[in-house]
Design a protein around this motif. Structure first.
Motif, PDB file in Angstrom:
ATOM      1  N   GLU A   1      -1.208   0.675  17.975  1.00 33.74           N
ATOM      2  CA  GLU A   1      -2.611   0.930  16.112  1.00 33.74           C
ATOM      3  C   GLU A   1      -2.858   2.009  16.543  1.00 33.74           C
ATOM      4  O   GLU A   1      -2.977   2.340  15.404  1.00 33.74           O
ATOM      5  CB  GLU A   1      -2.967  -0.117  15.513  1.00 33.74           C
ATOM      6  N   LYS A   2      -3.985   2.432  17.690  1.00 31.09           N
ATOM      7  CA  LYS A   2      -4.761   3.991  16.968  1.00 31.09           C
ATOM      8  C   LYS A   2      -3.970   4.662  17.480  1.00 31.09           C
ATOM      9  O   LYS A   2      -4.513   5.633  17.009  1.00 31.09           O
ATOM     10  CB  LYS A   2      -5.590   3.660  18.264  1.00 31.09           C
ATOM     11  N   LYS A   3      -2.572   4.959  17.950  1.00 32.23           N
ATOM     12  CA  LYS A   3      -2.266   5.761  17.912  1.00 32.23           C
ATOM     13  C   LYS A   3      -0.876   6.141  16.860  1.00 32.23           C
ATOM     14  O   LYS A   3      -0.319   7.110  17.037  1.00 32.23           O
ATOM     15  CB  LYS A   3      -1.022   6.175  19.795  1.00 32.23           C
ATOM     16  N   ALA A   4      -0.521   5.329  16.462  1.00 35.56           N
ATOM     17  CA  ALA A   4       0.530   5.278  15.269  1.00 35.56           C
ATOM     18  C   ALA A   4       0.363   5.854  14.161  1.00 35.56           C
ATOM     19  O   ALA A   4      -1.655   5.886  13.920  1.00 35.56           O
ATOM     20  CB  ALA A   4       0.469   3.798  14.560  1.00 35.56           C
ATOM     21  N   LYS A   5       0.890   6.718  13.816  1.00 31.72           N
ATOM     22  CA  LYS A   5       0.414   7.548  11.852  1.00 31.72           C
ATOM     23  C   LYS A   5       0.249   6.922  11.320  1.00 31.72           C
ATOM     24  O   LYS A   5      -0.684   7.374   9.860  1.00 31.72           O
ATOM     25  CB  LYS A   5       1.861   8.551  12.140  1.00 31.72           C
ATOM     26  N   GLU A   6       1.223   5.620  11.548  1.00 28.98           N
ATOM     27  CA  GLU A   6       1.037   4.760   9.726  1.00 28.98           C
ATOM     28  C   GLU A   6       0.766   3.183  10.752  1.00 28.98           C
ATOM     29  O   GLU A   6       1.720   2.635  10.418  1.00 28.98           O
ATOM     30  CB  GLU A   6       1.639   5.128   8.730  1.00 28.98           C
ATOM     31  N   PRO A   7      -0.314   3.494  10.974  1.00 29.45           N
ATOM     32  CA  PRO A   7      -0.145   2.315  11.153  1.00 29.45           C
ATOM     33  C   PRO A   7      -0.654   0.448  10.485  1.00 29.45           C
ATOM     34  O   PRO A   7      -0.780   0.887   9.512  1.00 29.45           O
ATOM     35  CB  PRO A   7      -1.888   1.946  12.186  1.00 29.45           C
TER      36      PRO A   7
ATOM     37  N   LYS B   1       5.644   9.174   4.910  1.00 25.45           N
ATOM     38  CA  LYS B   1       4.616   8.385   6.433  1.00 25.45           C
ATOM     39  C   LYS B   1       5.433   7.504   7.188  1.00 25.45           C
ATOM     40  O   LYS B   1       6.420   6.647   6.746  1.00 25.45           O
ATOM     41  CB  LYS B   1       3.823   7.394   5.879  1.00 25.45           C
ATOM     42  N   PRO B   2       6.045   7.717   8.634  1.00 22.94           N
ATOM     43  CA  PRO B   2       7.243   6.187   8.872  1.00 22.94           C
ATOM     44  C   PRO B   2       6.393   5.482   8.952  1.00 22.94           C
ATOM     45  O   PRO B   2       4.625   4.600   9.347  1.00 22.94           O
ATOM     46  CB  PRO B   2       7.027   7.385  10.465  1.00 22.94           C
ATOM     47  N   ILE B   3       7.065   4.333   9.940  1.00 20.27           N
ATOM     48  CA  ILE B   3       6.610   2.789   9.031  1.00 20.27           C
ATOM     49  C   ILE B   3       6.367   2.265  10.463  1.00 20.27           C
ATOM     50  O   ILE B   3       7.133   2.306  11.972  1.00 20.27           O
ATOM     51  CB  ILE B   3       7.812   1.886   8.761  1.00 20.27           C
ATOM     52  N   ASP B   4       5.335   1.691  11.138  1.00 18.18           N
ATOM     53  CA  ASP B   4       5.385   1.651  12.354  1.00 18.18           C
ATOM     54  C   ASP B   4       6.196  -0.006  12.854  1.00 18.18           C
ATOM     55  O   ASP B   4       5.492  -1.370  13.000  1.00 18.18           O
ATOM     56  CB  ASP B   4       4.018   0.766  12.304  1.00 18.18           C
ATOM     57  N   TYR B   5       7.546   0.829  12.998  1.00 18.73           N
ATOM     58  CA  TYR B   5       8.056  -0.607  13.792  1.00 18.73           C
ATOM     59  C   TYR B   5       7.289  -1.439  15.065  1.00 18.73           C
ATOM     60  O   TYR B   5       7.399  -2.431  14.798  1.00 18.73           O
ATOM     61  CB  TYR B   5       9.418  -0.407  13.756  1.00 18.73           C
ATOM     62  N   LEU B   6       6.826  -0.038  15.706  1.00 18.22           N
ATOM     63  CA  LEU B   6       6.833  -0.929  16.598  1.00 18.22           C
ATOM     64  C   LEU B   6       5.626  -1.905  16.790  1.00 18.22           C
ATOM     65  O   LEU B   6       5.693  -2.596  17.206  1.00 18.22           O
ATOM     66  CB  LEU B   6       6.239   0.506  18.003  1.00 18.22           C
TER      67      LEU B   6
ATOM     68  N   ASP C   1       0.997  -0.927   0.210  1.00 18.85           N
ATOM     69  CA  ASP C   1       0.074  -0.128   0.047  1.00 18.85           C
ATOM     70  C   ASP C   1       1.150   0.897   0.127  1.00 18.85           C
ATOM     71  O   ASP C   1       0.327   2.621  -0.470  1.00 18.85           O
ATOM     72  CB  ASP C   1      -1.036  -0.130   1.319  1.00 18.85           C
ATOM     73  N   LEU C   2       1.697   1.288   0.870  1.00 17.76           N
ATOM     74  CA  LEU C   2       2.467   2.503   1.014  1.00 17.76           C
ATOM     75  C   LEU C   2       3.206   2.715  -0.295  1.00 17.76           C
ATOM     76  O   LEU C   2       3.928   4.111  -0.825  1.00 17.76           O
ATOM     77  CB  LEU C   2       3.563   2.085   2.176  1.00 17.76           C
ATOM     78  N   TYR C   3       4.257   1.743  -0.848  1.00 16.03           N
ATOM     79  CA  TYR C   3       5.043   1.675  -1.601  1.00 16.03           C
ATOM     80  C   TYR C   3       5.384   1.196  -3.042  1.00 16.03           C
ATOM     81  O   TYR C   3       5.597   0.596  -4.416  1.00 16.03           O
ATOM     82  CB  TYR C   3       7.122   1.131  -1.203  1.00 16.03           C
TER      83      TYR C   3
END
Length: 482
Positions: free
Chosen positions: A243-249, A190-195, A66-68
């Motif tokens: 995931e609720k708080k992530a910018k790009e979950p 957009k930052p990747i959701d590593y956490l 979806d991102l790349y």
């Protein structure tokens, strides 16, 4: 259909064949591999690590797609898979083979997810059912050819070649993909959701190893089962809030509409039923009816043939009648087939198994192909990869949990049958092959006990099918054209 679309189909089918055939080829070659590498006690890890990493990477590739872009995600997965294959081929001990199989599984996660996402992007709804049927049929083809390919390389060359042979086919798939798939990807900073990735990976690892550890001697309420399951639930709650708080979950929870939730539950349950037939019908054909593995594989080919045929029917009827009635009818076919399989006994003719497998193939094709299309149509293009990846993960979980639970049910009912006829204290694993003769158990008792175990399984499958049929009636008709 133009040449570009045909090129894409061939590329995806070759890529899917690589991932699908790997399981059957490695299974055939494994006795030779463990003998050469002196690692019989580690044989299960070769398969479970591949399954584990492919399951973990599935939703990650969906998000990357979806991102790349789909092409970049699938190409990366194929390249990782090929590097893993080459490394498996040069393994000098079991530890290396297990590690490289895990690496190979990371690439397989892209193949199983992004291929279907590309189909959703490139082809219309009318075309999609047919194309997905072709791609899904690759699993049946792989199950037939795998043992022959594995046997040929073991006999004529060496086990190393079962991994090396992937490389030319993988390169061919990459070339076709690069040549025919043109997509415009908007760069997203957009930052990747590593956490989220780490938490989900740890959750899947704990859960799958807990499931794989279950056997007929495991008590459900034992701490070694309860504690990991409680930890899994706790991690899922943490994952939800992260995931609720992530910018790009990694998995945006807004994709889980009522329709998608129903589809995911049905996909999970039908995948469990599918793995049961894939695993235990060969057991019935070989250990109860007494046919060899080749006959068993050819007999179950009828299931793959009807799977393909169902896709052609779907392409003509899906938009006319809608997904609700098609999924319900398909599940009803699975239900009827499960009842028919239940009627089989130790003296049943092989032709009945072939006919019943042909019937159930229609059910699987109609259900799983339609559900994939529904998932992709229920979300926007920007979230199609994520939704497909989450659905693929749930299907993998359905198969993993299913095969573990069914194994327990199967073995417990074999022991139950033997106890009923006065044979107690027998290790079920000792029933297979010539060991049973040394135990003083007649061949007729062995066959009867296996048949009883399989009968018990199909009762479970009948119940699951009824649940799925009820849920199908709760679906909407989003694909129906007025």
């Amino acid at each position: 259909m133009d040449a570009r679309k045909k090129g894409i189909i061939i590329s995806l089918m070759v890529a899917m064949f690589l991932g699908a055939v790997e399981g059957t080829v490695v299974t055939t070659a494994m006795p030779t591999i463990v003998k050469d590498l002196n690692g019989f006690d580690k044989i299960s890890l070769v398969f479970s690590m591949y399954l584990l990493t492919s399951a973990i990477s599935t939703p990650i590739y969906g998000k990357i797609a979806d991102l790349y872009g789909r092409k970049r995600a699938l190409s990366t997965g194929i390249i990782i898979f090929l590097i893993g294959s080459a490394l498996c081929g040069i393994s000098t001990n079991m530890y290396e083979l297990i590690l490289f199989r895990a690496f190979q599984g990371i690439g397989a996660g892209a193949i199983f997810t992004v291929a279907y996402t590309i189909v959703g992007d490139v082809f219309s709804v009318d075309e999609r059912a047919k194309v997905q049927g072709w791609i899904s049929s690759v699993w049946g083809i792989a199950s037939l050819l795998g043992p022959f390919i594995g046997g040929f390389f073991i006999d004529k060359l060496s086990w190393h070649w079962i991994f090396y042979i992937n490389i030319p086919f993988g390169v061919f798939s990459l070339v076709l993909l690069e040549k025919n798939l043109n997509e415009k990807v908007q760069k997203k900073e957009k930052p990747i959701d590593y956490l989220g990735i780490v938490i989900l990976a740890v959750t899947i690892i704990i859960f799958l190893f807990t499931i794989l550890a279950i056997n007929e001697n495991t008590k459900v309420y034992s701490l070694k089962i309860l504690m990991p399951l409680i930890l899994t639930v706790a991690l899922l709650f943490i994952f939800y809030f992260v995931e609720k708080k992530a910018k790009e979950p990694l998995i945006p929870f807004d994709i889980f509409s009522r329709q998608i939730n129903i589809v995911n539950i049905i996909s999970f349950l039908v995948s469990a039923v599918l793995i049961a037939t894939d695993v235990y019908l060969p057991v019935y054909i070989q250990n109860v009816l007494g046919f060899n593995a080749t006959i068993s594989g050819l007999s179950l080919a009828s299931m793959s043939i009807s799977w393909i045929l169902s896709s052609f029917i779907l392409s003509k009827t899906m938009q006319k009648y809608g997904e609700k009635i098609i999924v319900f009818i398909s599940i009803f076919i699975i239900l009827i087939s499960s009842v028919l399989f239940y009627t089989l006994n130790v003296n049943s003719p092989l032709i009945l198994v072939i006919i019943y497998a042909f019937i159930i193939g229609f059910g699987y094709g109609g259900t799983l192909t339609t559900l994939t299309i529904v998932i992709q149509e229920a979300v926007t293009h920007e979230k199609r990869g994520t939704a497909t990846g989450a659905n693929s993960l749930l299907r993998t979980m359905g198969q993993t949990i299913g095969v573990a639970i069914f194994g327990v049910v199967f073995n417990l009912n074999i022991s139950r049958y033997l106890s009923r006829v006065g044979i107690k204290g027998i290790n079920v694993n000792s029933l297979y092959g010539a060991k049973s003769i040394n135990l003083g158990i007649g061949l007729d008792k062995v066959k009867a006990s296996l048949n009883f175990g399989i009968h018990s399984l199909f009762i479970v499958l009948i119940v699951i099918s009824i649940i799925c049929a009820i849920m199908a009636m709760m679906m909407e008709n989003s694909l129906k054209k007025d």
